[in-house]
Design a protein around this motif. Structure first.
Motif, PDB file in Angstrom:
ATOM      1  N   ARG A   1       4.086   5.869  -5.259  1.00 23.91           N
ATOM      2  CA  ARG A   1       4.217   5.936  -6.721  1.00 23.91           C
ATOM      3  C   ARG A   1       3.151   6.877  -7.302  1.00 23.91           C
ATOM      4  O   ARG A   1       3.414   7.585  -8.259  1.00 23.91           O
ATOM      5  CB  ARG A   1       4.063   4.548  -7.356  1.00 23.91           C
ATOM      6  CG  ARG A   1       5.157   3.595  -6.992  1.00 23.91           C
ATOM      7  CD  ARG A   1       6.431   3.979  -7.690  1.00 23.91           C
ATOM      8  NE  ARG A   1       7.470   3.029  -7.295  1.00 23.91           N
ATOM      9  CZ  ARG A   1       8.734   3.294  -7.366  1.00 23.91           C
ATOM     10  NH1 ARG A   1       9.153   4.463  -7.777  1.00 23.91           N
ATOM     11  NH2 ARG A   1       9.614   2.413  -7.003  1.00 23.91           N
TER      12      ARG A   1
ATOM     13  N   LEU B   1       2.379   5.110 -13.168  1.00 29.56           N
ATOM     14  CA  LEU B   1       1.446   4.053 -12.794  1.00 29.56           C
ATOM     15  C   LEU B   1       1.272   3.041 -13.913  1.00 29.56           C
ATOM     16  O   LEU B   1       1.068   1.869 -13.658  1.00 29.56           O
ATOM     17  CB  LEU B   1       0.065   4.651 -12.436  1.00 29.56           C
ATOM     18  CG  LEU B   1      -0.021   5.302 -11.083  1.00 29.56           C
ATOM     19  CD1 LEU B   1      -1.396   5.915 -10.904  1.00 29.56           C
ATOM     20  CD2 LEU B   1       0.245   4.308  -9.983  1.00 29.56           C
TER      21      LEU B   1
ATOM     22  N   LYS C   1       0.838  -1.207   0.000  1.00 31.10           N
ATOM     23  CA  LYS C   1       0.000   0.000   0.000  1.00 31.10           C
ATOM     24  C   LYS C   1       0.867   1.248   0.000  1.00 31.10           C
ATOM     25  O   LYS C   1       0.609   2.212  -0.724  1.00 31.10           O
ATOM     26  CB  LYS C   1      -0.933   0.001   1.214  1.00 31.10           C
ATOM     27  CG  LYS C   1      -2.081  -0.948   1.102  1.00 31.10           C
ATOM     28  CD  LYS C   1      -2.939  -0.897   2.346  1.00 31.10           C
ATOM     29  CE  LYS C   1      -4.035  -1.943   2.297  1.00 31.10           C
ATOM     30  NZ  LYS C   1      -4.832  -1.952   3.520  1.00 31.10           N
TER      31      LYS C   1
ATOM     32  N   ASN D   1       2.439   1.644  -3.438  1.00 22.24           N
ATOM     33  CA  ASN D   1       1.445   2.092  -4.412  1.00 22.24           C
ATOM     34  C   ASN D   1       1.087   3.568  -4.198  1.00 22.24           C
ATOM     35  O   ASN D   1       0.967   4.332  -5.151  1.00 22.24           O
ATOM     36  CB  ASN D   1       0.180   1.234  -4.346  1.00 22.24           C
ATOM     37  CG  ASN D   1       0.365  -0.104  -5.026  1.00 22.24           C
ATOM     38  OD1 ASN D   1       1.168  -0.229  -5.942  1.00 22.24           O
ATOM     39  ND2 ASN D   1      -0.356  -1.105  -4.564  1.00 22.24           N
ATOM     40  N   GLN D   2       0.966   3.967  -2.947  1.00 20.08           N
ATOM     41  CA  GLN D   2       0.620   5.367  -2.667  1.00 20.08           C
ATOM     42  C   GLN D   2       1.788   6.293  -2.991  1.00 20.08           C
ATOM     43  O   GLN D   2       1.604   7.389  -3.511  1.00 20.08           O
ATOM     44  CB  GLN D   2       0.210   5.545  -1.207  1.00 20.08           C
ATOM     45  CG  GLN D   2      -1.145   4.961  -0.894  1.00 20.08           C
ATOM     46  CD  GLN D   2      -1.467   5.031   0.570  1.00 20.08           C
ATOM     47  OE1 GLN D   2      -0.664   5.500   1.372  1.00 20.08           O
ATOM     48  NE2 GLN D   2      -2.656   4.576   0.937  1.00 20.08           N
TER      49      GLN D   2
ATOM     50  N   HIS E   1       3.494  -1.939 -11.841  1.00 19.45           N
ATOM     51  CA  HIS E   1       2.296  -2.537 -11.267  1.00 19.45           C
ATOM     52  C   HIS E   1       2.733  -3.410 -10.088  1.00 19.45           C
ATOM     53  O   HIS E   1       3.540  -4.318 -10.236  1.00 19.45           O
ATOM     54  CB  HIS E   1       1.565  -3.388 -12.323  1.00 19.45           C
ATOM     55  CG  HIS E   1       0.338  -4.035 -11.772  1.00 19.45           C
ATOM     56  ND1 HIS E   1      -0.775  -3.318 -11.427  1.00 19.45           N
ATOM     57  CD2 HIS E   1       0.054  -5.334 -11.530  1.00 19.45           C
ATOM     58  CE1 HIS E   1      -1.699  -4.148 -10.979  1.00 19.45           C
ATOM     59  NE2 HIS E   1      -1.211  -5.382 -11.033  1.00 19.45           N
ATOM     60  N   PHE E   2       2.216  -3.125  -8.892  1.00 24.25           N
ATOM     61  CA  PHE E   2       2.582  -3.866  -7.684  1.00 24.25           C
ATOM     62  C   PHE E   2       1.482  -4.854  -7.334  1.00 24.25           C
ATOM     63  O   PHE E   2       0.309  -4.522  -7.393  1.00 24.25           O
ATOM     64  CB  PHE E   2       2.778  -2.910  -6.501  1.00 24.25           C
ATOM     65  CG  PHE E   2       3.861  -1.913  -6.738  1.00 24.25           C
ATOM     66  CD1 PHE E   2       5.178  -2.295  -6.736  1.00 24.25           C
ATOM     67  CD2 PHE E   2       3.554  -0.570  -6.963  1.00 24.25           C
ATOM     68  CE1 PHE E   2       6.182  -1.377  -6.952  1.00 24.25           C
ATOM     69  CE2 PHE E   2       4.546   0.350  -7.159  1.00 24.25           C
ATOM     70  CZ  PHE E   2       5.870  -0.043  -7.154  1.00 24.25           C
ATOM     71  N   THR E   3       1.890  -6.043  -6.953  1.00 18.52           N
ATOM     72  CA  THR E   3       0.926  -7.044  -6.497  1.00 18.52           C
ATOM     73  C   THR E   3       1.339  -7.519  -5.111  1.00 18.52           C
ATOM     74  O   THR E   3       2.406  -7.183  -4.599  1.00 18.52           O
ATOM     75  CB  THR E   3       0.895  -8.254  -7.457  1.00 18.52           C
ATOM     76  OG1 THR E   3       2.166  -8.884  -7.422  1.00 18.52           O
ATOM     77  CG2 THR E   3       0.527  -7.837  -8.860  1.00 18.52           C
TER      78      THR E   3
END
Length: 150
Positions: A127, A135, A121, A124-125, A139-141
């Motif tokens: 980035r 973005l 999280k 992602n935030q 891509h983060f998983t």
């Protein structure tokens, strides 16, 4: 191969003497006919006076032997049962230790998953705040960090 029974002409004696001679002849005939193993029982009968006490003595001996074997069996059974109970307690202790380790590892795995989610999280935030155009590139998983085209 049997020997013929011994026959004697008994002289005229008193009744007690006749009985004694007949008993002696019977014993002599038994010795000639019976095998050597019977000699022991005959000797026991002679030692007790032929009153039947030898069967009582052997019966008492058999009872003592049975009682001794019975006590020995009980002691061995008690030892085996005690050993089985000891093994049950040891196994229970081992299972308790393993289950506590598994619970501890399960808690550690759950904490690691939470930390992984928090890191994802945050990544992602961060980035999103840096460059919105990135973005599409990153891509983060939950499982891993992927970069398209690599």
């Amino acid at each position: 191969m049997e020997k013929p029974p011994l026959e004697f002409n008994l002289p005229d004696t008193h009744e007690e003497g006749k009985l004694y001679v007949v008993d002696s002849l019977n014993n002599l005939n038994k010795l000639n006919v019976c095998p050597a193993e019977s000699q022991r029982s005959l000797d026991q009968e002679e030692n007790t006076g032929g009153t039947g006490e030898s069967t009582g003595g052997s019966n008492t001996r058999n009872q003592h032997l049975f009682f001794g074997i019975f006590i020995l069996t009980l002691v061995v059974s008690l030892a085996l049962v005690s050993f089985v109970i000891f093994l049950i307690f040891q196994t229970r202790n081992e299972v308790d230790q393993i289950s506590s380790r598994l619970l501890f590892e399960k808690k550690n795995i759950e904490e690691l998953k939470k930390l992984n989610n928090i890191i994802l999280k945050h990544l992602n935030q961060s980035r999103i705040k840096e460059k919105p155009s990135d973005l599409r590139a990153y891509h983060f998983t939950h499982a891993e960090l992927k970069v398209p085209g690599e």
